[in-house]
Design a protein around this motif. Structure first.
Motif, PDB file in Angstrom:
ATOM      1  N   HIS A   1       4.121 -69.386  49.319  1.00  4.77           N
ATOM      2  CA  HIS A   1       5.430 -69.973  49.021  1.00  4.77           C
ATOM      3  C   HIS A   1       5.944 -69.459  47.684  1.00  4.77           C
ATOM      4  O   HIS A   1       5.169 -69.148  46.782  1.00  4.77           O
ATOM      5  CB  HIS A   1       5.339 -71.505  48.962  1.00  4.77           C
ATOM      6  N   SER A   2       7.255 -69.406  47.580  1.00  3.10           N
ATOM      7  CA  SER A   2       7.855 -69.020  46.307  1.00  3.10           C
ATOM      8  C   SER A   2       7.681 -70.168  45.307  1.00  3.10           C
ATOM      9  O   SER A   2       7.453 -71.320  45.686  1.00  3.10           O
ATOM     10  CB  SER A   2       9.332 -68.691  46.492  1.00  3.10           C
ATOM     11  N   ILE A   3       7.806 -69.834  44.028  1.00  3.90           N
ATOM     12  CA  ILE A   3       7.680 -70.843  42.974  1.00  3.90           C
ATOM     13  C   ILE A   3       9.084 -71.190  42.484  1.00  3.90           C
ATOM     14  O   ILE A   3       9.810 -70.316  42.015  1.00  3.90           O
ATOM     15  CB  ILE A   3       6.845 -70.297  41.801  1.00  3.90           C
ATOM     16  N   PRO A   4       9.481 -72.461  42.620  1.00  6.77           N
ATOM     17  CA  PRO A   4      10.813 -72.855  42.141  1.00  6.77           C
ATOM     18  C   PRO A   4      10.817 -72.912  40.611  1.00  6.77           C
ATOM     19  O   PRO A   4       9.834 -73.331  39.993  1.00  6.77           O
ATOM     20  CB  PRO A   4      11.020 -74.241  42.744  1.00  6.77           C
ATOM     21  N   LEU A   5      11.891 -72.472  40.023  1.00  6.08           N
ATOM     22  CA  LEU A   5      12.025 -72.516  38.564  1.00  6.08           C
ATOM     23  C   LEU A   5      12.954 -73.660  38.170  1.00  6.08           C
ATOM     24  O   LEU A   5      13.853 -74.034  38.919  1.00  6.08           O
ATOM     25  CB  LEU A   5      12.573 -71.197  38.048  1.00  6.08           C
ATOM     26  N   LYS A   6      12.722 -74.204  37.004  1.00  7.84           N
ATOM     27  CA  LYS A   6      13.523 -75.325  36.528  1.00  7.84           C
ATOM     28  C   LYS A   6      14.954 -74.897  36.271  1.00  7.84           C
ATOM     29  O   LYS A   6      15.203 -73.853  35.725  1.00  7.84           O
ATOM     30  CB  LYS A   6      12.912 -75.888  35.248  1.00  7.84           C
ATOM     31  N   ARG A   7      15.877 -75.775  36.675  1.00  5.50           N
ATOM     32  CA  ARG A   7      17.289 -75.564  36.331  1.00  5.50           C
ATOM     33  C   ARG A   7      17.496 -75.971  34.895  1.00  5.50           C
ATOM     34  O   ARG A   7      16.934 -76.950  34.422  1.00  5.50           O
ATOM     35  CB  ARG A   7      18.190 -76.428  37.209  1.00  5.50           C
ATOM     36  N   SER A   8      18.348 -75.224  34.198  1.00  3.30           N
ATOM     37  CA  SER A   8      18.608 -75.631  32.812  1.00  3.30           C
ATOM     38  C   SER A   8      19.998 -76.163  32.660  1.00  3.30           C
ATOM     39  O   SER A   8      20.859 -76.045  33.445  1.00  3.30           O
ATOM     40  CB  SER A   8      18.404 -74.467  31.867  1.00  3.30           C
TER      41      SER A   8
END
Length: 181
Positions: free
Chosen positions: A174-181
Motif C-alpha cells: 500500500h502507498s503511504i499517505p502523507l499529512k496534509r499541511s
C-alpha cells in the motif's frame, strides 16, 4: 565529450572541426551555420560543449546566450573579435577562443572542459552514492512517522478522493499517505 559548432562561416567550421578531430575524447555531435538551429540543437541534445561564433546574421553570440538562458552546456565563444571577451564572460561563457586558432589555446580549452566535466561527474557520483543509503522521515499524520530509504521511493501521487499526497515505496503493498499541511 560531445561538441557542437555554431558558426556562420563554413571555413571556420572546417578549421575548428579538423582541429577538434585531433582530440580522441572529443566527438563533434553537430555543426550548424544557424544560431536558431544551434539553440534548438543544444536544447534537444544537450551537448557538453558548444563553440559559438559571436557575430552571426540571425543573432549575435551575446543574444544567443541570453536566449539560451540557464546553461544547457558549456559555451566557448569563438571569434576573431577580442572586444567581446569581457562581455562573453559577464554572460557566463565558459571560455573564449580567438580565430585564427592557436593550438596551445585550444589544448587549454579542451583540458579545461575535460576537467570541469570530470569534476561534475565525480560530484554527481558522490551525491548518488550518498543518497542510496539515506533515509527520509515521512510525516504521515499528527502522531505517526515513517522512515523510508530514498532509494525505495517510487513516486509521489496525489489522491484526489482523500485530497492528500501519497508515496509509493518499493516492497510495500500500500502507498503511504502523507499529512496534509
Amino acid at each position: 565529450m560531445d561538441v557542437v559548432i555554431i558558426d556562420d562561416d563554413e571555413l571556420s567550421i572546417s578549421e575548428l572541426s579538423a582541429k577538434l578531430k585531433e582530440y580522441p575524447d572529443v566527438k563533434i555531435a553537430g555543426v550548424t551555420t544557424s544560431a536558431n538551429k544551434g539553440l534548438e540543437y543544444i536544447r534537444k541534445k544537450s551537448p557538453d560543449v558548444a563553440f559559438l561564433d559571436v557575430e552571426m546574421p540571425e543573432m549575435s553570440g551575446m543574444s544567443f546566450l541570453d536566449e539560451l538562458g540557464e546553461a544547457h552546456c558549456k559555451i566557448v565563444m569563438y571569434t576573431s573579435h577580442q572586444d567581446y571577451m569581457l562581455s562573453s564572460f559577464r554572460k557566463d561563457a565558459f571560455d573564449f577562443l580567438m580565430k585564427p586558432i592557436v593550438p596551445a589555446e585550444l589544448d587549454d580549452i579542451i583540458n579545461h572542459c575535460t576537467k570541469h566535466l570530470a569534476d561534475k561527474e565525480s560530484k554527481m557520483s558522490n551525491i548518488k552514492a550518498n543518497l542510496i543509503n539515506e533515509k527520509l522521515l515521512l510525516y504521515t499524520n499528527t502522531s505517526d512517522f515513517r522512515l523510508v530509504y530514498i532509494k525505495d521511493i517510487g513516486m509521489f501521487v496525489y489522491n484526489s478522493e482523500r485530497r492528500i499526497w501519497e508515496i509509493i515505496v518499493a516492497r510495500r503493498t500500500h502507498s503511504i499517505p502523507l499529512k496534509r499541511s
